[in-house]
Structure formats: C-alpha cells, structure tokens
Design a protein around this motif. Sequence first.
Motif, PDB file in Angstrom:
ATOM      1  N   PRO A 232     -59.537  36.014  41.441  1.00  0.00           N
ATOM      2  CA  PRO A 232     -60.693  35.133  41.467  1.00  0.00           C
ATOM      3  C   PRO A 232     -61.536  35.287  40.206  1.00  0.00           C
ATOM      4  CG  PRO A 232     -60.491  36.302  43.548  1.00  0.00           C
ATOM      5  CD  PRO A 232     -59.473  36.867  42.620  1.00  0.00           C
ATOM      6  N   ARG A 233     -62.116  34.183  39.730  1.00  0.00           N
ATOM      7  CA  ARG A 233     -62.978  34.262  38.552  1.00  0.00           C
ATOM      8  C   ARG A 233     -64.368  33.732  38.885  1.00  0.00           C
ATOM      9  NH1 ARG A 233     -59.796  31.225  33.959  1.00  0.00           N
ATOM     10  NH2 ARG A 233     -59.250  29.808  35.624  1.00  0.00           N
ATOM     11  N   ARG A 234     -65.287  33.903  37.994  1.00  0.00           N
ATOM     12  CA  ARG A 234     -66.634  33.391  38.259  1.00  0.00           C
ATOM     13  C   ARG A 234     -66.600  31.873  38.245  1.00  0.00           C
ATOM     14  NH1 ARG A 234     -70.417  34.073  34.866  1.00  0.00           N
ATOM     15  NH2 ARG A 234     -71.957  33.509  36.398  1.00  0.00           N
ATOM     16  N   SER A 235     -67.364  31.260  39.174  1.00  0.00           N
ATOM     17  CA  SER A 235     -67.242  29.830  39.413  1.00  0.00           C
ATOM     18  C   SER A 235     -67.514  28.992  38.157  1.00  0.00           C
ATOM     19  CB  SER A 235     -68.208  29.393  40.513  1.00  0.00           C
ATOM     20  OG  SER A 235     -69.538  29.646  40.105  1.00  0.00           O
ATOM     21  N   GLN A 236     -68.423  29.430  37.296  1.00  0.00           N
ATOM     22  CA  GLN A 236     -68.779  28.610  36.129  1.00  0.00           C
ATOM     23  C   GLN A 236     -67.569  28.315  35.243  1.00  0.00           C
ATOM     24  OE1 GLN A 236     -70.749  30.621  37.500  1.00  0.00           O
ATOM     25  NE2 GLN A 236     -72.895  29.995  37.316  1.00  0.00           N
ATOM     26  N   THR A 237     -66.612  29.210  35.251  1.00  0.00           N
ATOM     27  CA  THR A 237     -65.487  29.028  34.349  1.00  0.00           C
ATOM     28  C   THR A 237     -64.295  28.338  35.015  1.00  0.00           C
ATOM     29  OG1 THR A 237     -64.457  31.132  34.881  1.00  0.00           O
ATOM     30  CG2 THR A 237     -66.156  31.178  33.206  1.00  0.00           C
ATOM     31  N   VAL A 238     -64.353  28.172  36.334  1.00  0.00           N
ATOM     32  CA  VAL A 238     -63.214  27.564  37.039  1.00  0.00           C
ATOM     33  C   VAL A 238     -63.212  26.057  36.847  1.00  0.00           C
ATOM     34  CG1 VAL A 238     -62.100  27.241  39.266  1.00  0.00           C
ATOM     35  CG2 VAL A 238     -63.255  29.403  38.765  1.00  0.00           C
ATOM     36  N   LYS A 239     -62.087  25.518  36.427  1.00  0.00           N
ATOM     37  CA  LYS A 239     -61.964  24.079  36.190  1.00  0.00           C
ATOM     38  C   LYS A 239     -61.035  23.455  37.228  1.00  0.00           C
ATOM     39  CE  LYS A 239     -63.651  24.006  31.661  1.00  0.00           C
ATOM     40  NZ  LYS A 239     -64.471  25.184  31.961  1.00  0.00           N
ATOM     41  N   VAL A 240     -61.086  22.140  37.306  1.00  0.00           N
ATOM     42  CA  VAL A 240     -60.213  21.434  38.240  1.00  0.00           C
ATOM     43  C   VAL A 240     -58.759  21.809  37.998  1.00  0.00           C
ATOM     44  CG1 VAL A 240     -59.345  19.151  38.905  1.00  0.00           C
ATOM     45  CG2 VAL A 240     -61.800  19.506  38.632  1.00  0.00           C
ATOM     46  N   ARG A 241     -58.403  21.932  36.724  1.00  0.00           N
ATOM     47  CA  ARG A 241     -56.982  22.231  36.447  1.00  0.00           C
ATOM     48  C   ARG A 241     -56.596  23.638  36.932  1.00  0.00           C
ATOM     49  NH1 ARG A 241     -59.070  21.995  31.179  1.00  0.00           N
ATOM     50  NH2 ARG A 241     -59.342  24.056  30.243  1.00  0.00           N
ATOM     51  N   ASP A 242     -57.588  24.571  36.988  1.00  0.00           N
ATOM     52  CA  ASP A 242     -57.298  25.895  37.540  1.00  0.00           C
ATOM     53  C   ASP A 242     -57.006  25.792  39.037  1.00  0.00           C
ATOM     54  OD1 ASP A 242     -57.948  26.963  35.018  1.00  0.00           O
ATOM     55  OD2 ASP A 242     -60.082  27.008  35.562  1.00  0.00           O
ATOM     56  N   VAL A 243     -57.819  24.982  39.711  1.00  0.00           N
ATOM     57  CA  VAL A 243     -57.613  24.797  41.150  1.00  0.00           C
ATOM     58  C   VAL A 243     -56.249  24.163  41.396  1.00  0.00           C
ATOM     59  CG1 VAL A 243     -58.445  23.640  43.237  1.00  0.00           C
ATOM     60  CG2 VAL A 243     -60.090  24.586  41.584  1.00  0.00           C
ATOM     61  N   ALA A 244     -55.920  23.161  40.584  1.00  0.00           N
ATOM     62  CA  ALA A 244     -54.644  22.467  40.741  1.00  0.00           C
ATOM     63  C   ALA A 244     -53.483  23.448  40.558  1.00  0.00           C
ATOM     64  CB  ALA A 244     -54.545  21.313  39.736  1.00  0.00           C
ATOM     65  N   ARG A 245     -53.605  24.307  39.561  1.00  0.00           N
ATOM     66  CA  ARG A 245     -52.524  25.269  39.308  1.00  0.00           C
ATOM     67  C   ARG A 245     -52.414  26.236  40.499  1.00  0.00           C
ATOM     68  NH1 ARG A 245     -54.369  28.041  34.964  1.00  0.00           N
ATOM     69  NH2 ARG A 245     -54.198  26.141  33.717  1.00  0.00           N
ATOM     70  N   GLU A 246     -53.562  26.755  40.911  1.00  0.00           N
ATOM     71  CA  GLU A 246     -53.600  27.701  42.030  1.00  0.00           C
ATOM     72  C   GLU A 246     -52.977  27.095  43.295  1.00  0.00           C
ATOM     73  OE1 GLU A 246     -54.775  30.842  42.190  1.00  0.00           O
ATOM     74  OE2 GLU A 246     -54.644  31.104  44.363  1.00  0.00           O
TER      75      GLU A 246
ATOM     76  N   VAL B  62     -55.733  22.798  48.874  1.00  0.00           N
ATOM     77  CA  VAL B  62     -56.665  22.702  47.742  1.00  0.00           C
ATOM     78  C   VAL B  62     -57.954  23.443  48.060  1.00  0.00           C
ATOM     79  CG1 VAL B  62     -58.087  21.103  46.394  1.00  0.00           C
ATOM     80  CG2 VAL B  62     -55.680  20.552  46.886  1.00  0.00           C
ATOM     81  N   GLU B  63     -58.436  23.291  49.301  1.00  0.00           N
ATOM     82  CA  GLU B  63     -59.692  23.947  49.655  1.00  0.00           C
ATOM     83  C   GLU B  63     -59.544  25.472  49.652  1.00  0.00           C
ATOM     84  OE1 GLU B  63     -62.031  20.424  52.079  1.00  0.00           O
ATOM     85  OE2 GLU B  63     -60.966  21.936  53.262  1.00  0.00           O
ATOM     86  N   ARG B  64     -58.391  25.941  50.094  1.00  0.00           N
ATOM     87  CA  ARG B  64     -58.149  27.391  50.030  1.00  0.00           C
ATOM     88  C   ARG B  64     -58.186  27.876  48.582  1.00  0.00           C
ATOM     89  NH1 ARG B  64     -54.483  26.624  54.251  1.00  0.00           N
ATOM     90  NH2 ARG B  64     -52.759  26.421  52.791  1.00  0.00           N
ATOM     91  N   ALA B  65     -57.557  27.084  47.706  1.00  0.00           N
ATOM     92  CA  ALA B  65     -57.540  27.453  46.287  1.00  0.00           C
ATOM     93  C   ALA B  65     -58.951  27.464  45.716  1.00  0.00           C
ATOM     94  CB  ALA B  65     -56.642  26.489  45.500  1.00  0.00           C
ATOM     95  N   MET B  66     -59.745  26.473  46.099  1.00  0.00           N
ATOM     96  CA  MET B  66     -61.130  26.410  45.610  1.00  0.00           C
ATOM     97  C   MET B  66     -61.920  27.617  46.106  1.00  0.00           C
ATOM     98  SD  MET B  66     -62.305  22.407  45.636  1.00  0.00           S
ATOM     99  CE  MET B  66     -61.987  22.005  47.330  1.00  0.00           C
ATOM    100  N   ALA B  67     -61.735  27.948  47.373  1.00  0.00           N
ATOM    101  CA  ALA B  67     -62.461  29.082  47.948  1.00  0.00           C
ATOM    102  C   ALA B  67     -62.047  30.365  47.236  1.00  0.00           C
ATOM    103  CB  ALA B  67     -62.180  29.179  49.450  1.00  0.00           C
ATOM    104  N   HIS B  68     -60.738  30.510  47.007  1.00  0.00           N
ATOM    105  CA  HIS B  68     -60.217  31.701  46.370  1.00  0.00           C
ATOM    106  C   HIS B  68     -60.780  31.866  44.965  1.00  0.00           C
ATOM    107  CE1 HIS B  68     -57.440  34.918  45.473  1.00  0.00           C
ATOM    108  NE2 HIS B  68     -57.028  34.273  44.402  1.00  0.00           N
ATOM    109  N   LEU B  69     -60.853  30.746  44.244  1.00  0.00           N
ATOM    110  CA  LEU B  69     -61.315  30.814  42.857  1.00  0.00           C
ATOM    111  C   LEU B  69     -62.835  30.717  42.764  1.00  0.00           C
ATOM    112  CD1 LEU B  69     -58.664  28.485  41.178  1.00  0.00           C
ATOM    113  CD2 LEU B  69     -58.692  30.984  41.200  1.00  0.00           C
ATOM    114  N   GLY B  70     -63.510  30.503  43.898  1.00  0.00           N
ATOM    115  CA  GLY B  70     -64.969  30.382  43.860  1.00  0.00           C
ATOM    116  C   GLY B  70     -65.410  29.091  43.200  1.00  0.00           C
ATOM    117  N   TYR B  71     -64.695  28.006  43.479  1.00  0.00           N
ATOM    118  CA  TYR B  71     -64.964  26.749  42.791  1.00  0.00           C
ATOM    119  C   TYR B  71     -66.148  25.980  43.374  1.00  0.00           C
ATOM    120  CZ  TYR B  71     -64.152  22.201  40.677  1.00  0.00           C
ATOM    121  OH  TYR B  71     -64.296  21.047  39.993  1.00  0.00           O
ATOM    122  N   GLU B  72     -66.484  26.250  44.630  1.00  0.00           N
ATOM    123  CA  GLU B  72     -67.469  25.467  45.414  1.00  0.00           C
ATOM    124  C   GLU B  72     -68.636  24.907  44.598  1.00  0.00           C
ATOM    125  OE1 GLU B  72     -69.085  23.717  48.740  1.00  0.00           O
ATOM    126  OE2 GLU B  72     -67.342  25.013  48.971  1.00  0.00           O
ATOM    127  N   VAL B  73     -69.316  25.795  43.850  1.00  0.00           N
ATOM    128  CA  VAL B  73     -70.544  25.374  43.170  1.00  0.00           C
ATOM    129  C   VAL B  73     -70.305  24.238  42.185  1.00  0.00           C
ATOM    130  CG1 VAL B  73     -72.510  26.156  41.799  1.00  0.00           C
ATOM    131  CG2 VAL B  73     -71.446  27.692  43.440  1.00  0.00           C
TER     132      VAL B  73
END
Lengths: 343, 343
Positions: free
Chosen positions: A4-18, A44-55
């Motif tokens: 998992p990374r800090r949400s500010q740096t997570v991009k849509v393409r990271d979620v897609a890859r995950e 996709v939602e699991r990936a977002m949660a894992h990467l902290g994408y929510e914000v």
Amino acid sequence: MSQPRRSQTVKVRDVAREAGVAVGTVSRVLNDHPTVARELRERVERAMAHLGYEVDVTAQSMRAGRSRLVACAIRDFDIPRFALFIKEAEAVLREAGYTLLLASTTNRPEVEIALLRAFRRRRVDGVMMTLSDEEHRDVREALSEAPMPVMLIDRDRIEALDRVTADHRQGARLATSHLLGLGHRRIAMLVGDIKAFPSRSRLEGFRAACSTAGITPDPRLLRDNVLSSEDAYRATASLMSLANPPTALFVAAMDMLGGCLRALRTMSIAVGDGISVVAGSDSDLAELHTPPITAIEWDLAAMGRHAATMLLERMRGDEIECGRALTVPTELIIRGSSRPVAN
Amino acid sequence: MSQPRRSQTVKVRDVAREAGVAVGTVSRVLNDHPTVARELRERVERAMAHLGYEVDVTAQSMRAGRSRLVACAIRDFDIPRFALFIKEAEAVLREAGYTLLLASTTNRPEVEIALLRAFRRRRVDGVMMTLSDEEHRDVREALSEAPMPVMLIDRDRIEALDRVTADHRQGARLATSHLLGLGHRRIAMLVGDIKAFPSRSRLEGFRAACSTAGITPDPRLLRDNVLSSEDAYRATASLMSLANPPTALFVAAMDMLGGCLRALRTMSIAVGDGISVVAGSDSDLAELHTPPITAIEWDLAAMGRHAATMLLERMRGDEIECGRALTVPTELIIRGSSRPVAN
C-alpha cells in the motif's frame, strides 16, 4: 499484492494494475456506471481500498469534470402532474448512465442562484430547471456563469439556453373559446405567477380568445398568484361572493382544481348547473369528478423525454446551435363541467 | 493584492487573509451557507479567483467531510401525497443550512445500493430513504458500510438505523373493522409490495381485524404488488369479474384510488350502492368524489419534520442511542363510500 502507498500518490492506473483491469474499467467504477459487473466493481474497490485510493476519488471526478449527476430544480415538490416529466427524464438519463437528483427552488430567485452554485461546486454535469422570473438580473447572471449546460423547463426569454415548453397560450385560447362559444361572458380566470412563462402564456391565450370574440374581460374576474390549493380555495370563494359573480371558472394554474372544487362545495354551488368549470391541467380528480371536469392536457412525459435527450446532446458537447426550443402541443378535453350559460 | 499563487498551495487561511475576513466566513461561503451576505460572499469569491483557489474547493469540502447536502431516496417520484413529507423535511433542513436532493430508487435494490455509493462519493452529509426490501442482504451491507447517517422512511427491521413510520397496521385494522361492522364479509384488499413495511403492516392489520371478528378472509380477494394506477385498474376489474365478487374494496396502497374508481366506472358499478370503497390514503380525489370516499389518514408532514430533525441530530453527532423509532398514528375518516352490505 503490491505494498500500500500513501493515497496522494496513487493514480487510476495503479488501481487498474492492482485489480488487473483496464483503466477505463476503473473510471466506470468511479463514475458509478451501471454497466460494470458486480464482481468487477468489487475487485476494483478492493484494489482501491488496498492502495488507499479513496480520498482521490472525488479529485479524479473533478479532473475529469464528470460526476454523472444531473440536477433538476423545480419550483415545488408539490405538483403531482410534474412527476410524469421527472419519471420520463430520469428513465432517459439513467439509460445513459446518469443519476437524476431533484431539488426545489421554492420559487425564489435567491434559492435558484444558491442551487446553481451548489451544483457547480458538486461538479453536476447538467441542469434542468424552472425559474421564478425569467427577467431576474441576478438569476440571468448566475445562468450565464454556469459552467455546465442548463436546460429550461417550461420557461422562455433566455435566448442562449435550450428549452422545452408546452403551448399554454394555445390551451388557454381553446378553453376560453369553448366557454365563449357556450355563451359565457363573465369568465373568471385563476392563474399562477405571471412573471413566469406558463401563467403569462395562459393569460395571453385568454385575452387573445376574448379579443377575437370582441369581448373585453372584466379585470375583477382575474386572480393571479394562485400557487397553492388554499389560494385557489380563497380566490374561488371571493369570486363567487361578488355581487355579479362569474358564470364560468377557468382554473388555469396547474393542479389547482381541488381548492376550487372544495370552495364550490362549501358554498353549495353545483358544478355544471351552477357554474361551468374548466381545469388548466388534467388529473384523476378532473376525470373522476361528478360531473367530469373539462381540462387542458399536454404530454408531460414527452417534455421530460425531450428535455433529457437535448441535455444529453449538450453534455456530450455535440456541435449544435444555441438556444434550441421545443414546444409540445396542448389540447382541450371537453367533459360535463362546461355547459351553455343559463339564461 | 498579493501575487496569485498556484492553486495547490492556496489554503483557506490565504483566502481569508486576501479577502480580509475570518477563516469561518470562507468556510461558510465554501459550504453555501445561506447566512453569508452577498457582498461578503462576492469578496471571498474574488479572493478565491485571484488566488486560483477554485480547484481546491471540493477538496476542502472533502477534508471537512461536509457538503451541506442531504439526499432523500424514495421509491418513485410519482406519489403525490409523499410531497407533504418532502416539503416539510426540506423546510427543516433548509433552516439548518442544508440543501435536500431527491432521488428515485425505482424500488430496485441495485439502484438503492448504487445511490448509497454515489451519495458517499459526493460526500452527502445524511440520507433519508425507503427500501424495496428490508431483508435484502446486499442493501443491508451497503447500509452498514455507509459512512453518513441514514434515516429510514416508513421502513423497519433494521435495528441500527433511526426510522420514522406510520402506524399502517392500526389504519388497516380500523378500516377493516369498519367494513366488518357494516356487515361486509367478502372484503377485497389491494396492497403494494409486502416485502416492505407499509404493505406488510396493512396486511397484518387486515388479518388481525378479521381474526378478531372470527372471519377467515378469502385469499382470492387479496391482490398484492399493486404499485401503479394501471395495476389498481386491472386488480379491481379482475376482482369485480369474479363469479362471487367482493362487496367491499379496501384500496390500501397509497395513491391507488384513481385506478380503482376508473375500473368501477368502466364497469358501471356505483360506489356506495354497488360496492363499498375505502382508500388507504386521503386525497382531493377521495374528498371530492361523489360520494366522498372513506379514507385512512396520517400526518406525512409531521413524519417529514421528525425525520429531518432526527437526521440533523445524528449529523451533529449528538450522543443519542442507536435505532430510534418514531411512529405517527393513523385514523379513519368515514365518508359516504362505505355503507351497510346489501342483503
């Protein structure tokens, strides 16, 4: 799974890859698009949660400028017949992947302006609305500054905006001519706020029919600003208490028949025999009353369908001319409540 | 004026300094709070424009977790009487600085879930909603995951959530006892979807009254899933075509009276003489019909007021117990449409 990374740096393409899906699929999930299968959405939602994408979700929607929301602001939630418009508009928009949200302006310019501002802040993609007064300067300014397409519902006079209207002038002309043809000369008219298109047009149609017949209407028989059932009750009671009361009531405002009929019943005045009545809009009440009430009718569902379709074209950015106007016709359904004037 | 900076670095306090106002004033402008004077709002907006703050507006709202929006999701826009609830709830919320947005679930669980997700994404502060089926697993899961307070409208069985209901069981019991007291034994009942609280309660009340009177209701006279005027028309026509038709119709679903009366008129069956009729909700149509229709009545405006007030308490984070339930009483208005059974 990746770390998992800090949400500010997570991009849509990271979620897609995950999630192992295409970037477009993530976008569709973010936009609540109805065609995404549940299993895919959950992945996709699991990936977002894992990467902290929510914000970043709203930020993404902001950048894309897309909320998949359409707002419809009408003057009052309390207009049963208007539900036909809303239901049909909603069906068309839902089919295209948009959610329709309804708000009430309470027919006040300051609320209209505040809502336009709120819609803009929430990145609403398109707006359909009524206006309390097409000439209001601040409202016109707010409309001209709105970044999203705005569609007028049953309003005119703002040339730059698309609009869908009903031909209220024609409806009122037909109703008035019908009553004049039955020999009525003292026709009372109840209308809403003539600062807005529908009542203004109805009054024009009434006057045009009188003028054609060479009749000068008695100004004491005109009641405007009839905006609630209580207003209609009071206007009817006051008209029927005149020394020289009307022989016909044209209740031209939408959904105001109940208040009028209640007043007539309280005063023991029989519809048809004692007074002719024409309703400005059809309803179960008009159809199932004894006697049934003559009424003006137009296709509100068609108005809703056209409004949604035209707004979708505008939101897609199709190259189309500004200020398109579509008008649906009105007709008069003649029933037992309008009869020849008693001699 | 200070030099414009890149929006990413501009903070609310920078805007406040630029505009010469308090930080709280900027927040109120960002939240479209109605108490901000126009002049002040414009000054803040000029400062935001000058500093390039626009892009951060939604982000700020996200951080504060405040959109000043409340969403109300109901099964259908097409329920005239429900406007009483909405209008009153909206008035209470507006007074507290919130905008109410209305959405339709079309009575489908998947839409209920999608709306909850959309509300969450748009940082809606609170939700009032109906449910198509209180036992639906996915809907219950979506509700339990909702980060904002959710208030149930006329639904029960979800212990953790606040709810406002009407005592439909009592209303149906009163209506049924009234008809039984007039000698009716073949009472047909039209209800909506018994997966949801209102129709389920009405059916319980009907059965309780029959049981008390020692009557076993004929199952062929029960029609459920009556959800539109057309459904009511068809159900009435079918019931009145039975070899042994009912002597009374209890049209218990909300706003379904029109379809029922239309069918009776088509079949030339007189209300009162030919068949007794009781409506599940009062309306202009019930009141102004000839003969007037006996109807169940409850205070939908009070329900709207209570729902909004309870939701505001919850949104403020007041320390209050979970799952509060408030029930408004129902009463029976006896009119000319319910008469002793013919011998």
